[in-house]
Motif scaffolding. Structure first.
Motif, short mmCIF file in Angstrom:
data_model
loop_
_atom_site.label_atom_id
_atom_site.label_comp_id
_atom_site.label_asym_id
_atom_site.label_seq_id
_atom_site.Cartn_x
_atom_site.Cartn_y
_atom_site.Cartn_z
N LEU A 620 38.42 33.30 40.26
CA LEU A 620 39.14 34.56 40.10
C LEU A 620 39.47 34.82 38.63
N LEU A 684 32.92 35.41 43.58
CA LEU A 684 33.81 35.91 44.62
C LEU A 684 33.40 35.43 46.00
N GLU A 688 36.00 33.73 48.66
CA GLU A 688 36.16 34.06 50.09
C GLU A 688 35.89 32.86 50.97
N ALA A 698 41.14 36.79 52.99
CA ALA A 698 41.07 37.32 51.62
C ALA A 698 40.73 38.80 51.68
N VAL A 700 40.74 42.64 49.01
CA VAL A 700 40.79 43.16 47.63
C VAL A 700 41.25 44.60 47.66
N PHE A 728 43.61 40.73 44.38
CA PHE A 728 43.11 39.92 45.49
C PHE A 728 44.31 39.34 46.24
#
Length: 738
Positions: A620, A684, A688, A698, A700, A728
């Protein structure tokens, strides 16, 4: 009357005149004493008339013989040779009357009068004696002790029954004070009533008390006294005393029984009401009032009209008219009724029962009302559970300690193909694949030896068609549970899952082969290329060579991310308590963040796999820096890690104030193929994957106002422009200590 005279003609003449004088006379004649004695032995006579001078025994000798056997029978000596000597002898022998024969018929009138008077006196005397003997017998045979005491309670007379009642003979009682043996707690009351009796001649008093017998034991006695001190015959107070011990004990037992029944009646969990033949309320308990919300108290309705009471409470029932009509019908039938269920207006259910009862003045009725709402709810729940059980995709067995089936759910027909009760009294182990039996038998033995521990196993089970299918078995030992009394086994057909697992194993094998190629066959040439590039390049002097070096770095990260995805997947190691703030700071220090700023706004501790959580934060942070750095001259990014609000769910967020992610692309940011062109598209995806491995969700969105404070914004380059940024969020997170 027996007339004995040695002159038959005179005897007959005298008999004729006597019967003429008094029609009640019946005269029988004999001519000598011996015959007279024989006649007396054969018949009953009220009087004997006899001559004195007769052949054989004289009249005096005859009298003496009669007195020997009949001492009170009237005997008149009627003789023609009278003298004072004869009269004296006759009186001495016990003659009733003496009369000398005369001339003329008047003598018969006189004889008749003498005989009548003698017989009347004889009969009166016999009646008095009979009455005396009767009274004596009654007194002596009475079960009550009869005492006569003076005004000072001293006993002057006692009947034989006193020994049975009081334990003392009449001889032992006479001369003693009747109050002395009375129990100390009762003597004052008895003495007070005795004093009242003394002061009131002719009156009666009754008292109950405990009386001490000679052996020291006490009996309960009742004394009924009457003052006859002024009676010249009695000259005392007559007291009739009887033993009441058995009655008092019965009364005490009856009181205890009534008390117990009353307590039971009042504490019964059911409402109870009893009515007599006239439908008047005899008794009702408080539970009945509580059950039907009746106003007042049970005592207030006793004696009232039960029919009127039924009308008054009928509105408590869902069908008031039906409630009253059914009561009338049951009473008319006068038959027992058990367990009628009636719905109340408030939705509850009561169970009513009726019993006819026999009373002294006619037939009565006993009703019970029991709230069975919970029982009915439980019964419906059981019915639903049974329906769920029979329609469940799982198969249920109950086995005994020998592994024999005692219960088989109906779902076995659909799952196994065996109808109920095909497997009853069978041992399922015989249907299990030979390669799996030893393991299953070991699990079964473990269930018996460790009853508190459930056991899960998988095995192949033979169907009626002869094929084997895979089943997952979960068993618990409930042999000591009275509701089960067996080993409960739940089976589920996992044949398809096994097929998928085998397919997944094959795919994993291919993935492992691919990982090996990526790790070895791609990384080695890349390392050679990077090494050769370093030999010919001076950093910053040749842009083309610098671009090749950047490409090598991206390829290295791509290989690392691919290996992460392939090796770790959705698996995590054991979780531990991980302080978020500490881990975030560590991850920030391992990422090339350029001029980016980190803000940590959490002090919570999460339960997680520390290594995998590190992958999440590092990806992240790298994503935020790479997508924000260089977007405008002098611009840099601020990354914030904080807690979600209560309305957002349990978890944390990572947000930045970079360019953000367009709304139309947010649904696909976690796809492996997604990239803005500056990354490899796997970062990403790893984020997840780590969240899913922990059981988190998760998502966004764009940064919210307030994610970055005013002070944090001022610390950024003065040329920064407002940007929604990317946010997130991770929910479903388990925090330690919460």
């Amino acid at each position: 009357m027996l007339h004995v005279d040695d002159e038959p003609e005179f005897a007959q003449l005298a008999a004729t005149y006597l019967e003429r004088e008094n029609d009640r006379f019946e005269v029988v004649t004999e001519t000598d004493a011996d015959c007279g004695l024989e006649r007396l032995a054969d018949d009953e006579f009220d009087c004997v008339v006899s001559d004195y001078d007769m052949p054989g025994p004289t009249g005096i000798e005859f009298l003496e013989a009669v007195r020997a056997d009949y001492p009170d029978l009237p005997f008149v000596l009627y003789t023609g040779k009278g003298s004072e000597e004869v009269a004296s002898d006759a009186v001495s022998a016990g003659v009733t009357d003496y009369l000398q024969k005369g001339v003329g018929t008047d003598q018969y009138t006189l004889l008749a009068n003498r005989v009548e008077n003698a017989v009347e006196q004889y009969r009166a005397s016999r009646a008095v004696e009979h009455q005396r003997r009767r009274f004596r017998t009654l007194v002596e045979e009475s079960s009550d002790a009869i005492l006569i005491v003076d005004a000072f309670a001293e006993i002057a007379f006692a009947t034989p029954a006193a020994e049975h009642v009081l334990g003392r003979t009449p001889e032992q009682l006479v001369g003693t004070n009747g109050l002395d043996p009375i129990h100390p707690e009762d003597v004052d009351r008895a003495a007070e009533l005795f004093a009242e009796l003394v002061e009131n001649p002719g009156e009666r008093r009754t008292v109950e008390f405990r009386y001490r017998r000679p052996d020291g034991t006490y009996i309960w006695a009742e004394a009924r006294g009457r003052n006859l001190l002024d009676d010249p015959v009695v000259e005392g107070i007559v007291i009739y005393t009887r033993d009441l011990t058995d009655r008092v004990e019965r009364e005490r037992e009856l009181e205890e029984t009534n008390g117990l029944l009353s307590s039971l009646f009042d504490t019964l969990p059911a409402g109870v009401i009893a009515e007599d033949a006239d439908r008047e309320v005899m008794s009702v308990n408080q539970r009945m009032f509580d059950l039907l919300d009746i106003a007042g108290t049970p005592e207030e309705v006793v004696g009232s009209d039960c029919a009127a009471l039924a009308d008054a409470v009928s509105d408590q029932f869902a069908d008031p008219e039906g409630f009253v009509d059914r009561l009338d019908a049951v009473i008319a039938a006068n038959e027992p009724v058990d367990g009628e269920e009636i719905r109340l207006a408030d939705g509850r259910t009561v169970e009513r029962s009726h019993r006819p009862i026999e009373l002294a003045d006619g037939a009565g009725h006993l009703w019970t009302y029991r709230d069975v709402t919970e029982r009915e709810r439980h019964r419906r729940t059981l019915i639903r559970q049974e329906a769920f059980l029979q329609n469940s995709p799982d198969l249920f067995f109950v086995l005994d300690a020998d592994g024999v089936v005692t219960y088989q759910s109906h779902s076995s027909a659909d799952i196994l193909g065996y109808e109920v009760p095909d497997l009853r009294e069978d041992r399922p182990i015989e249907y299990i694949h030979p390669d799996d039996r030893e393991r299953v038998e070991a699990d079964f033995e473990r269930l018996l030896s460790e009853p508190c521990e459930p056991v899960t196993s998988e095995y192949r089970f033979r169907t009626p068609a002869g094929e084997y299918r895979w089943y997952e078995n979960r068993a618990v030992n409930r042999l000591d549970d009275p509701d089960v009394e067996g080993i409960l086994v739940v089976n589920r057909d996992v044949t398809e899952r096994k097929r998928r697992e085998r397919e997944l194993e094959r795919r994993n094998d291919r993935l492992a082969e691919f990982t090996s190629i990526v790790s070895h066959d791609l990384r080695n040439p890349l390392q050679v290329a990077r090494g050769r590039l370093e030999l010919v390049r001076e950093p910053g002097e040749d842009e083309e060579l610098d671009a090749i070096a950047d490409a090598h770095g991206r390829m290295e990260r791509l290989i690392d991310d691919l290996l992460t995805l392939a090796r770790d997947g959705d698996a995590i190691a054991e979780t531990e308590a991980v302080p978020l703030a500490e881990l975030v700071e560590e991850c920030w220090g391992t990422v090339d963040t350029c001029e980016a700023t980190l803000v940590v706004d959490t002090d919570r501790v999460v339960a997680a796999d520390r290594s995998r959580l590190r992958q999440l934060f590092e990806n992240l942070f790298r994503n935020a820096v790479e997508h924000a750095t260089g977007t405008a001259p002098g611009e840099h990014v601020t990354v914030t890690v904080g807690d979600l609000g209560d309305e957002e769910g349990t978890g944390f967020f990572v947000t930045d104030d970079g360019p953000g992610i367009p709304e139309e692309r947010r649904e696909c940011v976690f796809d492996a193929a997604y990239s803005t062109g500056t990354g490899n598209g796997l970062g990403l995806r790893i984020v997840e994957q780590v969240a899913r491995a922990h059981g988190w969700t998760a998502s966004v969105t764009e940064s919210e106002k307030g994610d970055v404070s005013d002070e944090q914004s001022e610390s950024a380059t003065s040329g920064s422009s407002a940007s929604p940024g990317a946010r997130f969020e991770f929910t479903g997170v388990a925090f330690v200590g919460e």
